[in-house]
Design an enzyme around this catalytic site. Structure first.
Site, PDB file in Angstrom:
ATOM      1  N   GLU A 145       4.315 -34.122  27.004  1.00  0.00           N
ATOM      2  CA  GLU A 145       4.507 -32.690  27.091  1.00  0.00           C
ATOM      3  C   GLU A 145       4.629 -31.419  26.946  1.00  0.00           C
ATOM      4  O   GLU A 145       4.237 -30.784  27.886  1.00  0.00           O
ATOM      5  CB  GLU A 145       6.213 -33.526  28.044  1.00  0.00           C
ATOM      6  N   SER A 163      -9.726 -36.660  10.265  1.00  0.00           N
ATOM      7  CA  SER A 163     -10.630 -36.752  12.272  1.00  0.00           C
ATOM      8  C   SER A 163     -11.583 -37.497  11.871  1.00  0.00           C
ATOM      9  O   SER A 163     -11.812 -38.123  12.482  1.00  0.00           O
ATOM     10  CB  SER A 163     -10.554 -35.207  11.996  1.00  0.00           C
ATOM     11  N   HIS A 219      -7.983 -40.980  25.760  1.00  0.00           N
ATOM     12  CA  HIS A 219      -8.126 -41.013  24.341  1.00  0.00           C
ATOM     13  C   HIS A 219      -6.787 -40.148  23.515  1.00  0.00           C
ATOM     14  O   HIS A 219      -6.614 -40.074  22.632  1.00  0.00           O
ATOM     15  CB  HIS A 219      -9.112 -41.456  24.150  1.00  0.00           C
ATOM     16  N   SER A 220      -6.723 -38.661  24.316  1.00  0.00           N
ATOM     17  CA  SER A 220      -6.010 -37.566  23.382  1.00  0.00           C
ATOM     18  C   SER A 220      -5.842 -36.628  24.650  1.00  0.00           C
ATOM     19  O   SER A 220      -6.547 -36.968  25.763  1.00  0.00           O
ATOM     20  CB  SER A 220      -6.681 -36.758  22.166  1.00  0.00           C
TER      21      SER A 220
END
Length: 461
Positions: free
Chosen positions: A163, A249, A378-379
């Protein structure tokens, strides 16, 4: 043929049973149950027809994850594509080739590209939290309650920080919705001395080891109390204190590093192993294959745990590989492997506990394929409803939710109640919100500090 814990004396009944029934050599076992629930007795394997990768009680097309390759199959007679009943009659001598003795045969037989029957999936609890059998209990109340509270904490952390990202307060976020059992159950089964090489959906392991909510939030906000001083993207956690390597990453880079670190533990005769986490998408990277091969040849004490959640961002597993998932790839490299229901916390705990013991005591690599589902996007850069139906996601969020399944089990034990649930959820949400308020008021690291840290890192290299 069942693989027993070679050389181990005094192994308890549970360990022997689990190893003998689940760590199967794929040379002699190709039987499978594609379903995590009940399967149709009349179904047969057929990789020319569609199948429901994760069949459920509601077998409507919208409620299941579809594949084009296999059909769910009931466990049946074991198949062995490497030998036959009349092998002794066909073998015509043998020769010592490099790597070992090989028998000759006059029959031309190609190894099949794939078995019609899928590798079976180890499971302890059904979707309603009932034990499928009556195994000896190896999880006490203390461990179970810490696991469950960790799942709730991870859910709250993900919800609030997601959020916060949508409000523009942080730049990026990745949730672990649907994969909480893999996080907390594996954490509970490991030693604090074991080195963790994470991908980016394993914050529950770091929480288990003592990383605080404030530390998580500081990293996501990149303030001066962030150990990386804002030089990493949010959710790229790391802690030397907790033997948790910083998230990287690029996919699969942690896998060859894990083998190297494991080999170091082996040469130093440490009573520990390396545990490397990755997703099904990472298995399509070259680093995955090189790592498995090196681990097998060097006999490195490393446990590879693949979260096969069906998707590499928007690419389904059916577009990634032709084989029966990840577990069979271990066999190709000579690594003991197992498939487990990643939504069953007890099953994951049992498997990781035994895998860790084998890796350390036998000095060997182990591959675990945890079958689960990525409920969240996924993100925050992804909208998964663009490539998969919303009702499919909702099914996994409700009917196959690992938190709900484990909650039913602990409540049935009398260890948890609805009142405790409401109180804990409200309290942990307040703690996360408070951590965000503190992180936002904390100043960012100075440019000079970042430059000095970069120079220090460069000089160390």
């Amino acid at each position: 043929m069942a693989i027993w814990l070679a050389g181990r004396k005094g192994a308890d009944y549970f360990t022997k049973t689990l190893i003998s029934t689940t760590f199967r050599s794929l040379r002699t076992s190709s039987t499978v149950i594609a379903s995590f629930g009940d399967s149709d007795d009349s179904s047969t394997g057929n990789f020319r027809k569609p199948y429901s990768f994760f069949p459920c009680a509601d077998s409507s097309p919208a409620a299941v994850f579809r594949s084009r390759r296999f059909e769910s199959s009931q466990a049946g007679p074991q198949l062995d594509f490497f030998s036959s009943d009349d092998d002794d009659e066909q073998i015509q001598g043998s020769m010592d080739f490099p790597g070992g003795k090989i028998g000759f045969t006059s029959e031309m037989r190609f190894l099949p590209e794939s078995s019609e029957k899928r590798v079976e999936c180890y499971r302890v609890l059904d979707d309603n939290g009932y034990e499928l059998s009556s195994p000896k209990q190896h999880m006490n109340k203390e461990v179970a309650m810490k696991m469950y509270s960790g799942m709730l904490t991870l859910d709250s952390l993900d919800t609030v920080l997601y959020e916060a990202q949508r409000q523009g307060r942080i730049s990026f976020y990745v949730t672990s919705f649907g994969e909480e059992a893999i996080n907390l159950a594996s954490a509970a089964a490991l030693s604090s001395d074991d080195l963790i090489m994470p991908q980016y959906r394993e914050p529950g392991i770091l929480w288990w080891r003592g990383f605080t909510l404030q530390e998580f939030v500081n990293q996501c906000f990149g303030n001066k109390n962030d150990y990386g001083k804002g030089r990493q993207m949010p959710i790229h956690y790391g802690s030397k204190k907790h033997n948790y390597f910083t998230v990287s990453s690029p996919l699969a880079t942690q896998l060859p590093q894990a083998v190297g670190a494991a080999y170091s533990l082996k040469t130093e005769k440490k009573d520990a192993c390396v545990v490397a986490f990755f997703g099904d998408g990472s298995s399509s990277e070259g680093d995955f294959h090189a790592s498995l091969n090196f681990a097998a040849v060097l006999e490195a004490p490393v446990v590879f745990i693949c979260r096969n959640n069906g998707w590499a961002i928007s690419t389904p597993t059916t577009d990634q590989f032709r084989s029966d998932g990840i577990v069979v790839k271990g066999h190709g490299y000579g690594i003991r492997s197992i498939r487990v229901d990643g939504n069953d916390a007890l099953a994951v705990y049992n498997v990781v506990r035994v895998a860790r013991e084998m890796a350390v005591t036998e000095q060997r690599p182990i591959l675990i394929e945890a079958m689960t589902y990525r409920v969240g996007h996924h993100s925050t850069s992804d909208d998964s409803t663009k490539y998969r139906p919303a009702d499919e996601i909702e099914h996994w969020k409700t009917s196959r939710n690992p938190v709900s399944i484990f909650r039913k089990w602990v409540q049935r034990k009398g260890w948890w109640s609805d009142e405790q649930e409401s109180e804990f959820r409200a309290n942990i949400r307040k703690q996360v919100i408070n951590a965000i308020q503190v992180a936002e008021k904390t100043e960012k690291p100075s440019l000079e500090t970042c430059l000095l840290m970069c120079m220090k890192s460069y000089l160390q290299v």
